[in-house]
Design a protein around this motif. Structure first.
Motif: not given
Length: 583
Positions: A157-160, A191, A210, A213, A221
């Motif tokens: 899980q990305d920080k975004s 990645t 993600e 952005k 988000d």
């Protein structure tokens, strides 16, 4: 034990039992929500379920037979119970020797030898399936199989993306029973690091999610994006994006409130000079790192944050003035932020714009009045001694190497440029226009709709204005009253963010503040929902700013004294910079 003591303990036990019941209800609600027990939450469908279903279907167990092989191209047929999906990978087996029951000698089946692997490239309406060879030497009659055993996948899980939203999706995949999801503590920047971690952990698949952005500083988000890779050759085989409504996200976060409050501790703390009372964050010096800008009196100081705070530049202002507002915006679109300053001086409000040239802060523009950054716009309002902020709120824009006023922002009557944020309804089906959240003259927060009708007012005030100014009276003997500059307000995830302070004496803030909070206010189309973002900071929060998924809080301890530090021989006069993770 006295009768009064027994009575007090009984009352305490009743209150404690009640608190435990409430906490358990919150936990049950959170677990029910995360585990998908509600299906449709709040009257609308779960936006993550179709994506989870599609991901599971991608790995549906299936058996086909090799019908033809031409070089690296294969044709498969069989098993009409389902269709293969392009991108899915099958293993190829060849029938081997017969094996028998050890007692009855009855034939039970054939051994199978693993020959290689293929990737599905297309499916025709008649059931014929095309594939490409990855490895091995298959031939007609071999078996192509995607087995029923769980797919071993590294889930990252990305920080975004909001952590709790990602966790809801993680649990939906896990509940399907199709995956053996591997967790990892790696904090990957790209990645390549994820593939290395996946190989180390023996994963066949990498599932990466993600968030959107868009404007990472002040926007929200709005989407969850999923990409699926085969780890063996780093091939991306699936990419999907789903819209997540603000109402659904707020339900997730509301269910998680009990956990959020437990995590409400700063991830970093810095001790700053006592005089610092305003702050902002951005990129004014160029490069990839951010700059922290502080104000003390009329001066500005720019720091690079790290293990320690490193001052890289400063600007001495007019000693007869006092800065009351600072922020940043890249108004001339040169890739570097400008510093926006409003100061109060003997002759009234002064507005300044500074930029960096040759490693120094340089004045680019000034005027008599007030400036504020709102979203990606710069606002300006004029000053009079009797009313402070007065008149129209204008936009300041950059045009052909100079700044100019262009256009006006219409605000409700009595609302000035520092007082407000616009709230949009959180619910997808809400038809109402955006409403205005603002401070009234009694320091209460108020919400009005587009017609000017008040639909909500906070029960208490927010702790009093810390920047108030006297209005000259008609005579020396008669006072004229006061005007004020409101605390900084942000819009974050469609919620208004504001400071609430608790004075030592509830009727007056003259003795200072014992605690401060940063609160969020969201409008769901019907009512206002109030939540705590940062709670129970000892003393006075004097300023704050939000950058990406961090909230930076500038606070002074009770009475401005760090008493524990004084006992250790440290300077007791400090201002603390706390950095919190926003979930």
């Amino acid at each position: 034990m006295t009768k009064d003591t027994t009575k007090d303990m009984t009352q305490y036990m009743k209150i404690s039992a009640y608190a435990v019941v409430i906490a358990l209800c919150q936990v049950i609600y959170l677990l029910s929500f995360i585990n998908g027990a509600f299906g449709a939450v709040g009257g609308y469908d779960d936006p993550l379920k179709p994506l989870a279903d599609k991901t599971v279907k991608f790995f549906n167990p299936l058996t086909l037979k090799v019908d033809a092989v031409k070089g690296d191209a294969l044709t498969l047929r069989g098993d009409t119970s389902g269709k293969a999906i392009p991108g899915t990978r099958f293993e190829i087996f060849r029938q081997g020797a017969m094996f028998y029951h050890p007692v009855t000698n009855e034939p039970l089946g054939h051994f199978e030898d693993l020959i290689g692997s293929i990737e599905i490239t297309g499916v025709k309406p008649d059931g014929e399936t095309a594939a490409r060879l990855i490895k091995g030497t298959p031939k007609k009659g071999d078996i192509a199989r995607l087995s029923k055993s769980k797919i071993r996948a590294l889930f990252y899980q990305d920080k975004s993306i909001d952590w709790f939203l990602g966790d809801v999706y993680y649990r939906q995949l896990k509940q399907s029973g199709r995956f053996e999801l591997i967790d990892s503590a790696i904090d990957a920047e790209n990645t390549a690091a994820l593939f290395e971690e996946a190989k180390k952990l023996g994963a066949d698949v990498l599932i990466l999610i993600e968030g959107s952005k868009k404007d990472e500083i002040r926007d929200e988000d709005k989407y969850l994006k999923q990409r699926i890779y085969w780890v063996s050759d780093k091939r991306e085989v699936s990419s999907d994006t789903v819209a997540v409504s603000e109402a659904y996200l707020q339900d997730v976060l509301a269910a998680a409130d009990i956990f959020l409050s437990a995590m409400n501790e700063p991830v970093l703390t810095y001790r700053m000079p006592i005089g610092y009372d305003l702050m902002t964050i951005g990129n004014i010096s160029g490069g990839s790192d951010v700059d922290l800008i502080f104000s003390t009196g009329s001066d500005l100081a720019v720091y690079k944050p790290g293990v320690d705070m490193n001052k890289i530049m400063e600007l001495k202002g007019d000693k007869m003035s006092d800065n009351v507002y600072i922020d940043i915006i890249d108004i001339n679109k040169d890739g570097r932020d400008e510093i926006i300053v409003t100061a109060m001086a003997y002759d009234g409000a002064r507005a300044f714009i500074y930029g960096v040239e040759g490693g120094q802060l340089k004045l680019l523009w000034k005027a008599s009045g007030f400036l504020r950054v709102y979203g990606n716009k710069l606002l300006f309002q004029r000053y009079t001694p009797r009313e402070g902020q007065v008149g129209n709120v204008d936009y300041i824009v950059w045009d052909s190497n100079h700044f100019k006023e262009e256009g006006q922002l219409k605000l409700p009557s009595g609302v000035n440029l520092y007082d407000f944020v616009y709230l949009a309804p959180a619910a997808e089906d809400a038809k109402s226009d955006p409403v205005t959240l603002f401070y009234d003259n009694a320091n209460h927060l108020v919400v009005k709709n587009s017609t000017g009708t008040r639909i909500w007012r906070s029960k208490g005030n927010m702790g009093g204005f810390i920047r108030e100014y006297n209005i000259p009276g008609p005579t020396i003997m008669v006072e004229g009253g006061k005007w004020h500059i409101s605390d900084k307000m942000f819009l974050y995830h469609k919620k208004g963010i504001a400071i609430r302070r608790i004075p030592f004496a509830l009727t007056s803030a003259s003795l200072g503040y014992k605690q401060s909070y940063i609160m969020s206010y969201g409008f769901n189309g019907i009512s206002v929902e109030e939540n705590t973002l940062v709670g129970a900071v000892s003393g006075n929060i004097i300023d704050y700013t939000i950058y990406k998924d961090r909230i930076y809080v500038l606070a002074r301890p009770i009475l401005g004294l760090n008493l524990s530090g004084m006992l250790k021989g440290e300077n007791p006069l400090v201002t603390n910079l706390f950095i919190y993770k926003l979930l």
